[in-house]
Design an enzyme around this catalytic site. Structure first.
Site, PDB file in Angstrom:
ATOM      1  N   GLU A   1       0.829  -1.154   0.024  1.00  0.00           N
ATOM      2  CA  GLU A   1      -0.028   0.006  -0.199  1.00  0.00           C
ATOM      3  C   GLU A   1       0.959   1.371  -0.053  1.00  0.00           C
ATOM      4  O   GLU A   1       0.594   2.025   0.776  1.00  0.00           O
ATOM      5  CB  GLU A   1      -0.885   0.141   1.416  1.00  0.00           C
ATOM      6  CG  GLU A   1      -1.836  -1.157   1.358  1.00  0.00           C
ATOM      7  CD  GLU A   1      -2.475  -1.559   0.101  1.00  0.00           C
ATOM      8  OE1 GLU A   1      -3.018  -0.583  -0.796  1.00  0.00           O
ATOM      9  OE2 GLU A   1      -2.996  -2.455  -0.227  1.00  0.00           O
TER      10      GLU A   1
HETATM   11  C1  LIG Z   1       3.155  -9.829   0.740  1.00  0.00           C
HETATM   12  C2  LIG Z   1       2.735  -8.649  -0.337  1.00  0.00           C
HETATM   13  C3  LIG Z   1       1.478  -8.332  -0.779  1.00  0.00           C
HETATM   14  C4  LIG Z   1       1.105  -7.308  -1.583  1.00  0.00           C
HETATM   15  N1  LIG Z   1      -0.380  -7.281  -2.089  1.00  0.00           N
HETATM   16  C5  LIG Z   1      -0.482  -6.640  -3.223  1.00  0.00           C
HETATM   17  C6  LIG Z   1      -1.909  -6.725  -3.614  1.00  0.00           C
HETATM   18  O1  LIG Z   1      -2.684  -7.305  -3.227  1.00  0.00           O
HETATM   19  N2  LIG Z   1      -2.037  -5.797  -5.086  1.00  0.00           N
HETATM   20  C7  LIG Z   1      -1.065  -5.192  -5.343  1.00  0.00           C
HETATM   21  O2  LIG Z   1      -1.350  -4.588  -6.467  1.00  0.00           O
HETATM   22  N3  LIG Z   1       0.079  -5.162  -5.125  1.00  0.00           N
HETATM   23  C8  LIG Z   1       0.427  -5.946  -3.667  1.00  0.00           C
HETATM   24  N4  LIG Z   1       1.877  -5.784  -3.367  1.00  0.00           N
HETATM   25  C9  LIG Z   1       2.817  -5.127  -4.005  1.00  0.00           C
HETATM   26  C10 LIG Z   1       3.345  -3.812  -3.201  1.00  0.00           C
HETATM   27  O3  LIG Z   1       2.362  -2.996  -2.746  1.00  0.00           O
HETATM   28  C11 LIG Z   1       4.557  -3.264  -3.692  1.00  0.00           C
HETATM   29  O4  LIG Z   1       5.526  -4.199  -3.622  1.00  0.00           O
HETATM   30  C12 LIG Z   1       5.026  -1.851  -3.178  1.00  0.00           C
HETATM   31  O5  LIG Z   1       4.102  -1.099  -3.368  1.00  0.00           O
HETATM   32  C13 LIG Z   1       6.475  -1.641  -3.402  1.00  0.00           C
HETATM   33  O6  LIG Z   1       6.517  -1.429  -4.820  1.00  0.00           O
HETATM   34  P1  LIG Z   1       7.796  -2.464  -5.526  1.00  0.00           P
HETATM   35  O7  LIG Z   1       7.770  -3.741  -4.835  1.00  0.00           O
HETATM   36  O8  LIG Z   1       7.502  -2.266  -7.114  1.00  0.00           O
HETATM   37  O9  LIG Z   1       8.986  -1.463  -5.015  1.00  0.00           O
HETATM   38  P2  LIG Z   1       9.624  -0.260  -5.678  1.00  0.00           P
HETATM   39  O10 LIG Z   1       8.610   0.538  -6.300  1.00  0.00           O
HETATM   40  O11 LIG Z   1      10.399  -0.672  -6.961  1.00  0.00           O
HETATM   41  O12 LIG Z   1      10.435   0.366  -4.705  1.00  0.00           O
HETATM   42  C14 LIG Z   1      11.726  -0.001  -4.211  1.00  0.00           C
HETATM   43  C15 LIG Z   1      12.237   0.938  -3.393  1.00  0.00           C
HETATM   44  O13 LIG Z   1      12.342   2.363  -3.880  1.00  0.00           O
HETATM   45  C16 LIG Z   1      11.676   3.257  -3.299  1.00  0.00           C
HETATM   46  N5  LIG Z   1      11.036   4.152  -4.137  1.00  0.00           N
HETATM   47  C17 LIG Z   1      10.321   4.034  -5.239  1.00  0.00           C
HETATM   48  N6  LIG Z   1      10.211   4.974  -6.116  1.00  0.00           N
HETATM   49  C18 LIG Z   1      10.536   5.916  -5.214  1.00  0.00           C
HETATM   50  C19 LIG Z   1      10.616   7.374  -5.289  1.00  0.00           C
HETATM   51  N7  LIG Z   1       9.887   7.887  -6.634  1.00  0.00           N
HETATM   52  N8  LIG Z   1      11.132   8.255  -4.527  1.00  0.00           N
HETATM   53  C20 LIG Z   1      11.473   7.646  -3.396  1.00  0.00           C
HETATM   54  N9  LIG Z   1      11.736   6.346  -3.159  1.00  0.00           N
HETATM   55  C21 LIG Z   1      11.239   5.523  -3.991  1.00  0.00           C
HETATM   56  C22 LIG Z   1      10.649   2.560  -2.285  1.00  0.00           C
HETATM   57  O14 LIG Z   1      10.180   3.312  -1.466  1.00  0.00           O
HETATM   58  C23 LIG Z   1      11.311   1.208  -2.063  1.00  0.00           C
HETATM   59  O15 LIG Z   1      11.846   1.467  -0.957  1.00  0.00           O
HETATM   60  C24 LIG Z   1       2.085  -6.669  -2.346  1.00  0.00           C
HETATM   61  C25 LIG Z   1       3.508  -7.090  -2.043  1.00  0.00           C
HETATM   62  C26 LIG Z   1       3.561  -7.984  -1.107  1.00  0.00           C
HETATM   63  C27 LIG Z   1       5.152  -8.356  -0.819  1.00  0.00           C
END
Ligand SMILES: Cc1cc2nc3c(=O)[nH]c(=O)nc-3n(C[C@H](O)[C@H](O)[C@H](O)COP(=O)(O)OP(=O)(O)OC[C@H]3O[C@@H](n4cnc5c(N)ncnc54)[C@H](O)[C@@H]3O)c2cc1C
Length: 601
Positions: free
Chosen positions: A443
């Site tokens: 989220e």
């Molecule tokens: C167990 C689990 C359940 C989940 N459930 C759902 C679900 O039901 N539906 C769904 O759609 N998704 C779901 N997710 C996905 C989850 O919402 C995302 O993993 C999360 O939003 C982070 O996205 P990412 O993994 O792509 O990380 P990234 O976007 O790749 O981020 C990596 C790091 O970079 C930082 N970062 C990225 N962009 C920026 C920026 N512009 N400025 C500063 N920092 C930044 C982030 O804070 C983080 O520390 C789930 C994930 C897990 C692990």
């Protein structure tokens, strides 16, 4: 094993003494149904269900889900518990009456979700995500979609998911690739892969309704070209019965650090039949309804982690014995004094308690705003709806990120109180840490929430919601600054409030010269804001406790402890904000001056 006990005394203190829910309910639709007797009955029954049915499944659920050729089996007992939940009508408690719900205020639903989520967060994720799907369909779906999908979701016969994340993007949803091609009959063929989809596949219900972000063929790139679709696991016949299987299949489930009992699925959409919700290319805007609900829901996970780890640690600290108290033996009849006599153990227990109770107060305040927002929606009062949406929007990133960061910290204290035994699985304390880490990630990560708060809600919002919250706290200060017993807290609150304003203005000024300033300041800014907000709510709780003591009503020990916990918060947790205040106004230079390629090892 930790046996959850619903903290009903604290819940009732908040809804009666601090926030006067009865008065609040007079002014909102459905509120007239929420009589004191009805509220009491709901609290009692939600507590019983959480304590007796869900809590015993928390540790055993850690065995996890099993994947087999597209099917997912949830841990033992989850399905039966879900059956009882549906039978009890819990899913539709705060849903609109016209779609099969009971129309009770949303805030009551939040309290119910808090008890469920504290007893067993992992189980609670299945109905929890469904609530977000229901809100999205209610706010943006057509009447036909509401009749087809909202009614069985409200009954709990079906569950819903949120399908945003793809392998290449989670935060940056502008990169979404999933395609939606018109079939020519009003439906769309959805093709793509979504990952990390919570509850994407399971054995709790006959049908799963996916809410999916995808792109139309001629959509502009980025976030302006994303639309939102309903994609059911089984196509739905005219009469509402389930038809043939839609080609949306779970490819696998993830092996994770925690929340093993929650299925986290790779979902493959292979020309699956979907239906547009809301206007074309406005999917992200519609999805915000889902995300805001889910974010407030996730903040419950932080409060729940603090409460449950406190409930696990307290009896241990009373029973385990180690050495003697520094200020003289306290239990001479025993071989040693109990852990609870030691100041450092008390520091950990009180930190957990202060986070759980302070976080609960923040949550219930937000829940009242959500009630007012929904009331404005049902009156078609767009201006008031927007006003409430702004107020809640300002609080949401703080609730989501600050409360989950602190909830995680509290879970760590829970393990520390147990010493080496905390590290041992059998006690259940380490599971809370593993299960809570995710709350800081999904989220929107803490970093992303912080950018939302400082960048979008405060600076781009020209400090409007910020000023409104300040006015609220200032009003409280004015009302109480001459009361002797409140003086020490009010004095500090005043200082921190001023520092919040000055820090904000300084960051705004610095950001004009250096765009990286907002990103550099954001997490410290969010944490600072969180500590000051929580201080305001602790001061309000102390005020209510003093009044109750004065009127000699209720349990004096409860109120006295409330005041002492507030004093602990002001003495030992609020000062952490000073460090954040110093860091948030530092120029971005030390973060940015090392060239990317020089980050070497
Ligand atoms: C167990 C689990 C359940 C989940 N459930 C759902 C679900 O039901 N539906 C769904 O759609 N998704 C779901 N997710 C996905 C989850 O919402 C995302 O993993 C999360 O939003 C982070 O996205 P990412 O993994 O792509 O990380 P990234 O976007 O790749 O981020 C990596 C790091 O970079 C930082 N970062 C990225 N962009 C920026 C920026 N512009 N400025 C500063 N920092 C930044 C982030 O804070 C983080 O520390 C789930 C994930 C897990 C692990």
């Amino acid at each position: 094993m930790i046996q959850y006990r619903a903290p009903l005394a604290d819940i009732k203190f908040l809804i009666n003494d601090v926030f006067d829910f009865q008065n609040h309910y007079q002014a909102i639709p459905g509120g007239e149904e929420a009589t004191p007797e009805m509220v009491d009955a709901i609290l009692g029954e939600a507590a019983r269900f959480s304590e007796e049915v869900l809590s015993p499944l928390y540790q055993s659920g850690d065995e996890g889900c099993v994947f087999n050729d597209g099917d997912v089996t949830t841990p033992k007992g989850f399905r039966e518990a879900y059956g009882q939940y549906v039978e009890g009508g819990w899913q539709g408690m705060s849903a609109p009456v016209e779609y099969g719900g009971q129309g009770l205020p949303l805030s009551l639903g939040v309290i119910k979700s808090e008890m469920i989520g504290t007893a067993n967060w992992v189980w609670g994720m299945y109905p929890g995500l469904s609530l977000g799907a229901m809100n999205t369909i209610y706010m943006h779906g057509s009447e036909e979609q509401k009749q087809t999908y909202l009614v069985p979701l409200t009954e709990g016969r079906w569950t819903g998911t949120m399908c945003l994340t793809e392998p290449q993007c989670g935060t940056d949803l502008g990169q979404v690739k999933t395609k939606a091609v018109p079939n020519g009959d009003g439906s769309y063929a959805i093709t793509g892969t979504k990952i990390f989809i919570s509850s994407g596949e399971h054995d709790l219900t006959e049908q799963i309704v996916h809410i999916v972000l995808a792109r139309l063929p001629d959509a502009p790139p980025g976030t302006k070209g994303i639309s939102l679709f309903i994609v059911p696991k089984f196509n739905v016949n005219q009469d509402g019965s389930l038809g043939d299987r839609n080609p949306v299949v779970c490819g696998s489930i993830e092996e994770k650090m925690g929340i093993h009992g929650s299925s986290t699925c790779v979902m493959n959409f292979d020309g699956a039949k979907g239906f547009l919700i809301g206007p074309e290319n406005k999917g992200l805007m519609c999805m915000f309804t889902f995300m805001n609900t889910a974010r407030i829901g996730t903040s419950i996970q932080g409060v729940g982690a603090a409460e449950l780890s406190f409930q696990g640690a307290l009896p241990y600290a009373r029973e385990r014995r180690s050495m003697r108290s520094l200020s003289g033996t306290k239990q001479p009849e025993q071989i040693a004094d109990a852990l609870i006599v030691h100041p450092d153990v008390r520091r950990m227990l009180l930190t957990q308690k202060a986070i759980a109770e302070g976080g609960r107060a923040m949550l219930y305040y937000a829940a009242q705003l959500a009630d007012q927002m929904m009331a404005a929606h049902s009156r078609d009062d767009q201006a008031e709806y927007d006003r409430m949406d702004d107020k809640l929007g300002f609080l949401t990133p703080v609730l989501k990120a600050f409360l989950t960061e602190l909830g995680y910290e509290a879970a760590n204290h829970g393990v520390q109180v147990y010493g080496g035994h905390g590290f041992i699985k059998e006690w259940g304390m380490e599971q809370i840490i593993r299960d809570t880490q995710i709350a800081k990630l999904y989220e929107g990560t803490t970093g992303v929430q912080a950018l939302d708060l400082l960048g979008r809600k405060v600076l781009l919002g020209k400090l409007k919601s910020f000023n409104e919250f300040h006015a609220l706290v200032k009003g409280f200060i004015k009302q109480h600054e001459n009361r002797a017993e409140m003086k020490p807290m009010i004095k500090q609150l005043k200082r921190y409030l001023l520092r919040w304003r000055l820090g904000t203005l300084r960051i705004a000024y610095m950001a004009r010269k250096d765009r990286d300033m907002v990103g550099a300041a954001s997490v410290d800014y969010l944490m600072f804001s969180g500590y000051v907000m929580m201080a305001y709510f602790w001061a309000r709780m102390a005020d209510s406790a003093y009044s109750a003591l004065k009127q000699q009503q209720g349990d004096a020990a409860f109120y006295q402890t409330k005041i002492h916990t507030a004093e602990f918060y002001f003495d030992r947790l609020l000062p952490r904000a000073k460090g954040h205040a110093k860091m948030m106004v530092k120029p971005a230079k030390t973060l940015m001056q090392i060239a990317d390629e020089h980050f070497s090892f």
